[in-house]
Write a protein that holds these residues in place. Structure first.
Motif, mmCIF file in Angstrom:
data_model
loop_
_atom_site.group_PDB
_atom_site.id
_atom_site.type_symbol
_atom_site.label_atom_id
_atom_site.label_comp_id
_atom_site.label_asym_id
_atom_site.label_seq_id
_atom_site.Cartn_x
_atom_site.Cartn_y
_atom_site.Cartn_z
ATOM 1 N N CYS A 45 9.770 -10.187 17.741
ATOM 2 C CA CYS A 45 10.736 -10.875 18.616
ATOM 3 C C CYS A 45 10.648 -12.272 17.761
ATOM 4 O O CYS A 45 11.400 -13.339 17.985
ATOM 5 C CB CYS A 45 10.754 -10.211 19.952
ATOM 6 S SG CYS A 45 10.664 -8.790 20.344
ATOM 7 N N GLY A 46 9.204 -12.788 17.852
ATOM 8 C CA GLY A 46 9.273 -14.091 16.732
ATOM 9 C C GLY A 46 9.835 -14.610 16.655
ATOM 10 O O GLY A 46 10.599 -15.354 16.164
ATOM 11 N N GLY A 47 9.600 -13.902 15.089
ATOM 12 C CA GLY A 47 10.114 -14.024 13.791
ATOM 13 C C GLY A 47 11.748 -13.874 14.026
ATOM 14 O O GLY A 47 12.190 -14.970 13.549
ATOM 15 N N LEU A 48 12.304 -12.801 14.726
ATOM 16 C CA LEU A 48 13.639 -13.317 14.832
ATOM 17 C C LEU A 48 14.499 -13.959 15.992
ATOM 18 O O LEU A 48 15.433 -14.615 15.484
ATOM 19 C CB LEU A 48 13.915 -11.747 15.667
ATOM 20 C CG LEU A 48 13.717 -10.152 15.141
ATOM 21 C CD1 LEU A 48 14.381 -8.925 15.611
ATOM 22 C CD2 LEU A 48 14.689 -10.465 13.452
ATOM 23 N N PRO A 118 17.185 -6.306 6.125
ATOM 24 C CA PRO A 118 15.704 -7.422 5.960
ATOM 25 C C PRO A 118 16.745 -8.996 7.302
ATOM 26 O O PRO A 118 17.204 -9.344 6.504
ATOM 27 C CB PRO A 118 14.986 -7.731 4.617
ATOM 28 C CG PRO A 118 15.501 -6.798 4.535
ATOM 29 C CD PRO A 118 16.950 -6.288 4.748
ATOM 30 N N ARG A 119 15.642 -10.245 7.342
ATOM 31 C CA ARG A 119 16.342 -10.632 8.213
ATOM 32 C C ARG A 119 15.079 -12.135 7.455
ATOM 33 O O ARG A 119 13.628 -11.447 8.013
ATOM 34 C CB ARG A 119 16.785 -10.681 9.750
ATOM 35 C CG ARG A 119 17.232 -9.821 10.615
ATOM 36 C CD ARG A 119 18.595 -10.033 9.854
ATOM 37 N NE ARG A 119 19.276 -9.031 10.782
ATOM 38 C CZ ARG A 119 20.582 -8.994 10.963
ATOM 39 N NH1 ARG A 119 21.629 -9.935 10.160
ATOM 40 N NH2 ARG A 119 21.358 -7.920 11.400
ATOM 41 N N ILE A 120 15.855 -13.130 7.273
ATOM 42 C CA ILE A 120 14.465 -13.572 6.298
ATOM 43 C C ILE A 120 14.709 -14.737 7.269
ATOM 44 O O ILE A 120 16.339 -15.627 6.802
ATOM 45 C CB ILE A 120 14.743 -13.780 5.058
ATOM 46 C CG1 ILE A 120 14.849 -12.907 4.202
ATOM 47 C CG2 ILE A 120 14.247 -15.262 4.115
ATOM 48 C CD1 ILE A 120 14.885 -12.571 2.794
ATOM 49 N N VAL A 121 13.899 -16.250 7.221
ATOM 50 C CA VAL A 121 14.086 -16.925 8.003
ATOM 51 C C VAL A 121 13.493 -17.698 6.444
ATOM 52 O O VAL A 121 12.653 -17.883 5.475
ATOM 53 C CB VAL A 121 12.873 -18.012 8.696
ATOM 54 C CG1 VAL A 121 12.857 -18.866 8.786
ATOM 55 C CG2 VAL A 121 12.597 -16.749 10.132
#
Length: 298
Positions: A45-48, A118-121
């Motif tokens: 959740c923190g990464g999202l 994938p969700r990439i920061v």
């Protein structure tokens, strides 16, 4: 020799993520004597949170990380208040099972948000390589190590000088005595979960900033912090850091050398290596390298 040193460096940087997660485990355990199995979900959740703030809203990386840490801390406090506070006084085993349920619920919600992609920061200039003594490391991993070091120093200062940190240390020693001294133990529990949520957010953000990004099975990374806290000691913050770094280095060295030295162990033995290290440490020191030895009279 360069291969060995490069493996150590890679393992050290990966171990920084495990150390951040292990610190969150230890924070909650010291305050509540409960091992939280919700850390994988808090990491995801923190990464999202960071992904949404940076990729969707358009905030720069560092302000986005700071705001995501606040959201992660609020999520941790909400978990403690809604799921665990009503169960105060119940057996520790029951509370641990509840954290497993919380982890499943949060990860299901996170997976619905992620979907299959994938969700990439995006880390600013994260792929830039630094070369020294024949070794290489990316700008993103340098930042990860620096942020982990700053976080550890901040926690040390917090526990040594801050009033809330001293209250948390007193609560960790004896909750009943802390109550008798006027310490609001419930607030300390919430603070511990908030700090754990913030730490998990930092770890999740740098995981999402890696090459693979945040995927539906990325939560497995957080499980490798469990051997770290067992190795270092469940109630030891320095042990969490050392245990996390040790797990990262052992995993990296195993991935590099095991296929040639011991191919009979299989292609993915590096995934098992942290647990093998934990087993060896427990044979020698059942309370971990820095854990407090408990003596009970019977």
């Amino acid at each position: 020799m360069n291969q060995f040193a490069q493996a150590i460096l890679n393992g050290f940087s990966q171990g920084a993520i495990y150390a951040l997660l292990a610190l969150g485990y230890v924070m909650i355990y010291k305050a509540t004597h409960v091992i939280s199995f919700a850390q994988p979900a808090l990491m995801v959740c923190g990464g999202l949170f960071s992904y949404h703030l940076t990729a969707q809203i358009g905030l720069p990386f560092w302000p986005g990380l700071l705001l995501a840490m606040i959201l992660g801390a609020l999520l941790g406090m909400a978990v403690e208040r809604l799921a665990l506070r009503p169960m105060v006084g119940k057996p520790v085993f029951t509370l641990a099972i509840i954290t497993i349920g919380v982890d499943i619920v949060l990860r299901i919600a996170a997976n619905r948000y992620m979907g299959a992609n994938p969700r990439i920061v995006t880390f600013p200039d994260g792929s830039r390589q630094y070369e020294f003594l024949g070794l290489s490391i990316t700008h993103q991993r340098v930042a990860l190590i620096a942020v982990t070091a700053i976080t550890v120093v901040a926690l040390v200062m917090f526990f040594r000088y801050a009033k809330a940190g001293l209250a948390m240390r007193a609560t960790a020693l004896n909750q009943e005595t802390a109550l008798a001294q006027g310490i609001r133990v419930g607030a300390i529990f919430a603070l511990a979960w908030a700090i754990a949520g913030g730490l998990a957010t930092i770890a999740g953000t740098f995981v999402a900033a890696g090459s693979a990004g945040m995927e539906q099975n990325t939560w497995i990374i957080a499980l490798k912090a469990l051997p770290a806290i067992i190795i270092g000691g469940l109630d030891s913050l320095p042990g969490a850091v050392i245990g996390g770094l040790a797990v990262g280095i052992v995993e990296s060295l195993t991935a590099v050398y095991q296929p040639d030295v011991a191919p009979f162990l299989g292609a993915n033995f590096a995934l098992v290596a942290p647990y093998a290290l934990m087993f060896l440490v427990l044979l020698v020191r059942p309370y971990g390298l820095f854990g407090t030895r408990e003596v009970e009279r019977v």
